[in-house]
Scaffold this motif. Structure first.
Motif, PDB file in Angstrom:
ATOM      1  N   GLU A 101       0.804  -1.215   0.000  1.00  0.00           N
ATOM      2  CA  GLU A 101       0.000   0.000   0.000  1.00  0.00           C
ATOM      3  C   GLU A 101       0.842   1.273   0.000  1.00  0.00           C
ATOM      4  N   VAL A 104       1.277   2.833  -3.367  1.00  0.00           N
ATOM      5  CA  VAL A 104       0.038   3.439  -3.853  1.00  0.00           C
ATOM      6  C   VAL A 104      -0.218   4.761  -3.152  1.00  0.00           C
ATOM      7  N   ARG A 105       0.024   4.820  -1.847  1.00  0.00           N
ATOM      8  CA  ARG A 105      -0.214   6.057  -1.093  1.00  0.00           C
ATOM      9  C   ARG A 105       0.708   7.190  -1.569  1.00  0.00           C
ATOM     10  N   CYS A 107       1.849   7.522  -4.621  1.00  0.00           N
ATOM     11  CA  CYS A 107       1.291   7.948  -5.909  1.00  0.00           C
ATOM     12  C   CYS A 107       0.032   8.785  -5.719  1.00  0.00           C
ATOM     13  N   GLU A 108      -0.765   8.463  -4.716  1.00  0.00           N
ATOM     14  CA  GLU A 108      -1.944   9.277  -4.416  1.00  0.00           C
ATOM     15  C   GLU A 108      -1.532  10.693  -3.984  1.00  0.00           C
ATOM     16  N   GLU A 109      -0.503  10.780  -3.169  1.00  0.00           N
ATOM     17  CA  GLU A 109      -0.015  12.100  -2.749  1.00  0.00           C
ATOM     18  C   GLU A 109       0.516  12.891  -3.940  1.00  0.00           C
ATOM     19  N   ALA A 111      -0.403  12.638  -7.025  1.00  0.00           N
ATOM     20  CA  ALA A 111      -1.538  13.068  -7.842  1.00  0.00           C
ATOM     21  C   ALA A 111      -2.191  14.316  -7.262  1.00  0.00           C
ATOM     22  N   GLU A 112      -2.215  14.407  -5.945  1.00  0.00           N
ATOM     23  CA  GLU A 112      -2.830  15.567  -5.294  1.00  0.00           C
ATOM     24  C   GLU A 112      -1.926  16.792  -5.334  1.00  0.00           C
ATOM     25  N   LYS A 120      -4.119  11.719 -13.036  1.00  0.00           N
ATOM     26  CA  LYS A 120      -2.676  11.487 -13.096  1.00  0.00           C
ATOM     27  C   LYS A 120      -2.341  10.051 -12.717  1.00  0.00           C
ATOM     28  N   ARG A 121      -1.181   9.628 -13.187  1.00  0.00           N
ATOM     29  CA  ARG A 121      -0.590   8.363 -12.783  1.00  0.00           C
ATOM     30  C   ARG A 121       0.880   8.627 -12.450  1.00  0.00           C
ATOM     31  N   SER A 122       1.458   7.778 -11.616  1.00  0.00           N
ATOM     32  CA  SER A 122       2.874   7.897 -11.266  1.00  0.00           C
ATOM     33  C   SER A 122       3.552   6.542 -11.337  1.00  0.00           C
ATOM     34  N   THR A 300       5.441  11.600 -12.657  1.00  0.00           N
ATOM     35  CA  THR A 300       4.000  11.785 -12.524  1.00  0.00           C
ATOM     36  C   THR A 300       3.512  12.516 -13.765  1.00  0.00           C
TER      37      THR A 300
END
Length: 445
Positions: A101, A104-105, A107-109, A111-112, A120-122, A300
């Motif tokens: 996880e 993924v976290r 990449c979520e940061e 994107a924000e 977006k993707r990273s 990103t």
């Protein structure tokens, strides 16, 4: 981590470097390749905010942050705790084998936090050079084109492709060729060295004209640019330059890749330097300040561009290592909680004022420039723009002898650059600038 009794200010108990550092340096010369250099052979034992504690008991002021890496400090408690906790659970699985996880976290940061509200993707990697190389791969794959445009004075890394992208020969490219093809270089906006009165839009038109004539937009996968050049000398382009390059790229279907490896994560007073002029790149590369000192990097970008690459086309055994991801999540949280963008802006206010005062007293300073905690002074022969690399080196050496770590940069080796940790205490920063001023007084006069 520094002990609770570690000094909270500069303290010198030996010459710099001290005897234990000199002994370690002798051992180093017996076993470490000479091609791996060091700015200052002082062997560090621990660190605290804005300070490095060496093996001889000296405490040095850190105005380098490991080249803009330890923005939250070199032993930030939140980062240390996150690393310890993650290491106690597992150190590695390889995300491409069995994911976790933390990746993924992160990449979520990203994107924000990165510019733009689009999907977006990273993809995560290990180093800045690796991120840049993968950004070029992605751009070429997504566009079906091969050519890449970069700029004078650029630095993008030391791998074969990123050496081709980098402008400076020595020490980065000398005798390491042949280099990757289909890389084209155009002029950067460099206000100190551009013709007097050249605007950002005019500098962009100059670069675009060269691209149109020598490359052709139909052959061009991407334009790769540092919003503020790092190793090139903290060159801040004239206002309007970046937006005009971005506009041209969007009109021609060319991808704009922002190399924010040194400028990213609050360093320039915003989360990313593109934000100063509202530029939204198609792809952005990050590293350095992302993970509090652990090796982590990312590309990103727009979802449709990133997802154009086939499965298995991106990755690497260690990319997005779980410990590095844990460090990154803790680092980002510290940046939010302590509002390090605001702290970078405060460092800019203090440091620019001090350097401009020095420029008024010492004509050898041709220009003071920078944003946030990314500040530089370019040294020249008085009354000219002729670079003075020798004087720059002597002033840096004088700072080192007094226990202040400063760095040099620039195509001509004539730029003093300051990259303090964003958490540096006000008193420590002020003392470091006092030492810099004393070095100018001694060396110049």
């Amino acid at each position: 981590m520094a002990t609770p009794t570690a000094p909270t200010a500069r303290r010198l108990v030996t010459e710099i470097p001290g005897p234990r550092s000199l002994d370690a340096q002798r051992r180093r010369l017996d076993t470490v390749a000479k091609g791996v250099g060091s700015v200052l052979p002082v062997f560090v034992e621990s660190a605290s905010p804005g300070l490095l504690h060496d093996v001889d008991g000296n405490t040095l002021i850190d105005l380098g942050s490991g080249i803009a890496v330890t923005s939250v400090g070199a032993a930030a408690p939140a980062v240390v705790s996150a690393v310890q906790e993650q290491a106690s659970r597992f150190t590695h699985t390889c995300f491409m084998v069995t994911p976790y996880e933390g990746y993924v976290r992160v990449c979520e940061e990203l994107a924000e936090l990165t510019p733009g509200t689009h999907a977006k993707r990273s993809a995560l990697f290990n180093s800045g050079a690796e991120a840049v190389e993968n950004a070029v791969k992605i751009a070429r794959h997504a566009t079906g084109r091969q050519a890449v445009v970069v700029f004078d004075h650029a630095y993008h890394g030391r791998t074969n492709l990123t050496m081709a992208l980098t402008a400076k020969n020595m020490p980065y490219k000398h005798r390491f060729g042949p280099f990757a093809p289909e890389v084209y270089r155009v002029p950067m906006s460099y206000p100190l060295r551009d013709p007097q009165g050249l605007t950002g839009q005019q500098a962009a038109a100059r670069a675009i004209d060269m691209i149109d004539k020598q490359v052709g937009a139909d052959n061009l996968a991407c334009v790769l640019i540092e919003p503020i050049q790092g190793e090139g000398g903290f060159v801040v382009p004239a206002p309007g330059f970046l937006p005009e390059i971005a506009r041209w790229c969007a009109e021609r279907g060319v991808l704009l890749v922002a190399d924010e490896i040194q400028t990213g994560f609050c360093r320039t007073g915003t989360w990313f330097a593109c934000g100063h002029e509202g530029v939204v790149p198609d792809l952005i590369t990050t590293a350095k300040g992302i993970a509090g000192g652990l090796p982590l990097a990312a590309v990103t970008g727009r979802a449709e561009i990133m997802d154009a690459v086939h499965g298995g086309g991106l990755g690497g055994t260690y990319g997005g290592n779980p410990i590095a991801c844990a460090a990154a999540l803790a680092t980002i949280e510290v940046m939010r909680e302590q509002d390090l963008c605001a702290k970078a802006a405060e460092i800019e206010r203090i440091a620019l004022a001090r350097l401009r005062d020095l420029a008024g007293r010492f004509p050898v300073i041709g220009e003071v420039r920078g944003r946030g905690a990314m500040i530089a002074a370019e040294l020249v022969r008085p009354g000219t723009t002729e670079p003075d690399a020798d004087l720059t080196a002597r002033i840096a050496k004088a700072c080192h002898a007094r226990g202040v770590v400063v760095l040099t940069a620039g195509t001509y080796g004539n730029v003093l650059r300051l990259l303090p940790p964003l958490v540096i205490p006000h008193a420590v920063l002020t003392e470091g600038l006092d030492v810099l001023a004393a070095a100018f007084t001694e060396v110049v006069r």
